[in-house]
Design a protein around this motif. Sequence first.
Motif, PDB file in Angstrom:
ATOM      1  N   SER A  83       0.745  -1.279   0.029  1.00 53.04           N
ATOM      2  CA  SER A  83       0.162  -0.009  -0.003  1.00 53.04           C
ATOM      3  C   SER A  83       0.857   1.210   0.049  1.00 53.04           C
ATOM      4  CB  SER A  83      -0.824   0.009   1.162  1.00 53.04           C
ATOM      5  OG  SER A  83      -1.742   1.146   1.349  1.00 53.04           O
ATOM      6  N   LYS A  84       0.499   2.206  -0.853  1.00 48.66           N
ATOM      7  CA  LYS A  84       1.383   3.462  -1.011  1.00 48.66           C
ATOM      8  C   LYS A  84       2.785   3.485  -1.270  1.00 48.66           C
ATOM      9  CE  LYS A  84      -2.109   5.909   1.592  1.00 48.66           C
ATOM     10  NZ  LYS A  84      -2.801   5.314   2.586  1.00 48.66           N
ATOM     11  N   THR A  85       3.375   2.115  -1.782  1.00 41.97           N
ATOM     12  CA  THR A  85       4.700   2.136  -2.316  1.00 41.97           C
ATOM     13  C   THR A  85       4.812   2.796  -3.644  1.00 41.97           C
ATOM     14  OG1 THR A  85       4.346   0.155  -3.138  1.00 41.97           O
ATOM     15  CG2 THR A  85       5.012  -0.086  -0.835  1.00 41.97           C
ATOM     16  N   SER A 111       9.794   1.399  -3.518  1.00 38.91           N
ATOM     17  CA  SER A 111      10.167   2.081  -2.230  1.00 38.91           C
ATOM     18  C   SER A 111       8.908   2.600  -1.462  1.00 38.91           C
ATOM     19  CB  SER A 111      11.009   3.271  -2.650  1.00 38.91           C
ATOM     20  OG  SER A 111      10.546   3.821  -3.532  1.00 38.91           O
ATOM     21  N   LYS A 112       9.353   3.183  -0.272  1.00 38.37           N
ATOM     22  CA  LYS A 112       8.095   3.996   0.448  1.00 38.37           C
ATOM     23  C   LYS A 112       7.382   2.854   1.165  1.00 38.37           C
ATOM     24  CE  LYS A 112       9.174   8.009  -1.376  1.00 38.37           C
ATOM     25  NZ  LYS A 112       9.824   9.134  -0.916  1.00 38.37           N
ATOM     26  N   PHE A 113       7.937   1.866   1.865  1.00 36.30           N
ATOM     27  CA  PHE A 113       7.052   1.182   2.433  1.00 36.30           C
ATOM     28  C   PHE A 113       6.997   1.705   3.889  1.00 36.30           C
ATOM     29  CE2 PHE A 113       9.345  -1.853  -0.232  1.00 36.30           C
ATOM     30  CZ  PHE A 113       8.562  -2.797  -0.626  1.00 36.30           C
ATOM     31  N   SER A 114       5.780   1.398   4.641  1.00 33.15           N
ATOM     32  CA  SER A 114       5.657   1.739   6.188  1.00 33.15           C
ATOM     33  C   SER A 114       6.747   0.956   6.858  1.00 33.15           C
ATOM     34  CB  SER A 114       4.177   1.699   6.238  1.00 33.15           C
ATOM     35  OG  SER A 114       3.793   0.427   6.815  1.00 33.15           O
ATOM     36  N   PRO A 115       7.118   1.346   7.799  1.00 30.13           N
ATOM     37  CA  PRO A 115       7.876   0.525   8.647  1.00 30.13           C
ATOM     38  C   PRO A 115       7.605  -0.621   9.141  1.00 30.13           C
ATOM     39  CG  PRO A 115       8.043   3.036   9.434  1.00 30.13           C
ATOM     40  CD  PRO A 115       6.896   2.715   8.472  1.00 30.13           C
ATOM     41  N   THR A 116       6.192  -0.873   9.363  1.00 28.70           N
ATOM     42  CA  THR A 116       5.617  -2.373   9.697  1.00 28.70           C
ATOM     43  C   THR A 116       5.244  -2.964   8.563  1.00 28.70           C
ATOM     44  OG1 THR A 116       3.672  -1.094   9.783  1.00 28.70           O
ATOM     45  CG2 THR A 116       4.824  -1.014  11.869  1.00 28.70           C
ATOM     46  N   ASN A 117       5.302  -2.560   6.982  1.00 29.58           N
ATOM     47  CA  ASN A 117       5.097  -3.384   6.031  1.00 29.58           C
ATOM     48  C   ASN A 117       6.323  -4.102   5.380  1.00 29.58           C
ATOM     49  OD1 ASN A 117       2.363  -3.479   6.525  1.00 29.58           O
ATOM     50  ND2 ASN A 117       1.840  -2.101   5.172  1.00 29.58           N
ATOM     51  N   GLY A 128      15.435   1.446   2.226  1.00 24.98           N
ATOM     52  CA  GLY A 128      14.005   0.917   2.305  1.00 24.98           C
ATOM     53  C   GLY A 128      13.691   0.494   0.922  1.00 24.98           C
TER      54      GLY A 128
END
Length: 165
Positions: A83-85, A111-117, A128
């Motif tokens: 989501s939102k990568t 790129s742009k993963f949330s830290p938990t994903n 990342g």
Amino acid sequence: MATTLISVFLLLAPALAAQHIADSLAILAILQEEVTSWNNGDAPAYAKYFSEHGTFTNIRGMYFTGYKQFFDRHVDLFQGIFSKTVLQQEIISLRFLGSDVAIAETLTWISKFSPTNVPQGVPVDSLGRIYTRLLQVFQKEAGDWMIVAYHNIALKAGTPVPEPE
């Protein structure tokens, strides 16, 4: 006879070259649409050119068959881990095996993963990003280029890759 064949070839050569250019542009447009639709989290657009009977191997080596599984998997990805990568894609090669089959290989950056994903078991660099090699086989179906095989592998840590432009 040889002169006639040469003459026919010379007459057809510009049309063949024009068709090759048109087919190349059509496939390049599909590759660009993949980037746009991924970045918008749009599974219907991302799966639009996937063949009804295509095969799909993801970055973990999981294998799927058919449009529905490809589509469903990307709905899940765009709502979950991806989501939102942001996807970037660089074309490594585009080669035609005939008038109705082509192979495209790309180097991708996600790129742009949330830290938990961050996906488990997939190497992520210090910024990342996940790097993959994506090989897609395209075939003309009813005049349209469709993806009949989609094989995506995550590059192992330490594999040299150029920075995206």
